[in-house]
Design a protein around this motif. Structure first.
Motif: not given
Length: 117
Positions: A10-17, A5-8, A74-78, A20-27
């Motif tokens: 962080a990926a959302v925040k990086a994408a909005l900034a 959840q924390n990694q995803l 997790i989706i709601l946290a994202m 280049k985003v590469r989400p974790p494989e598990a997500g």
């Protein structure tokens, strides 16, 4: 799940900034689900609405993609991270002068006639 959840988020925040985003494989599947759900987001005059659990349930049924409750969390946290960034853009930065809500022009009969017709 907290780590994912924390990694995803962080990926959302990086994408909005704009990074280049590469989400974790598990997500990856959760990332794709969030992107598809976010694309159907509704808006109101003050900004975007959050993704509702009922929308997630309807999307899961439509796409025949079963999600567990922890995945929905997790989706709601994202979505929460997305909304935080979206509403942060609307805030006035410190030191920026805003216009007063009261007009400096006095109200006259001619002005009222011009506005009201």
């Amino acid at each position: 799940m907290d780590r994912l959840q924390n990694q995803l988020c962080a990926a959302v925040k990086a994408a909005l900034a704009g990074g280049k985003v590469r989400p974790p494989e598990a997500g990856i599947e959760l990332w794709k689900a969030f992107q598809r759900l976010s694309a159907t987001r509704t808006y109101h005059p003050a900004g975007p609405n959050p993704i509702q659990p009922s929308e997630i349930a309807a999307w899961c049924q439509l796409m025949r993609m079963p999600l567990e409750p922890r995945h929905v969390e997790i989706i709601l946290a994202m979505d929460g991270a997305w909304l935080d960034q979206a509403y942060a853009r609307d805030r006035t930065p410190d030191g920026v002068k805003t216009l007063p809500p009261i007009s400096q022009q006095p109200l006259t009969v001619a002005l009222l006639d011009a506005v009201m017709g």
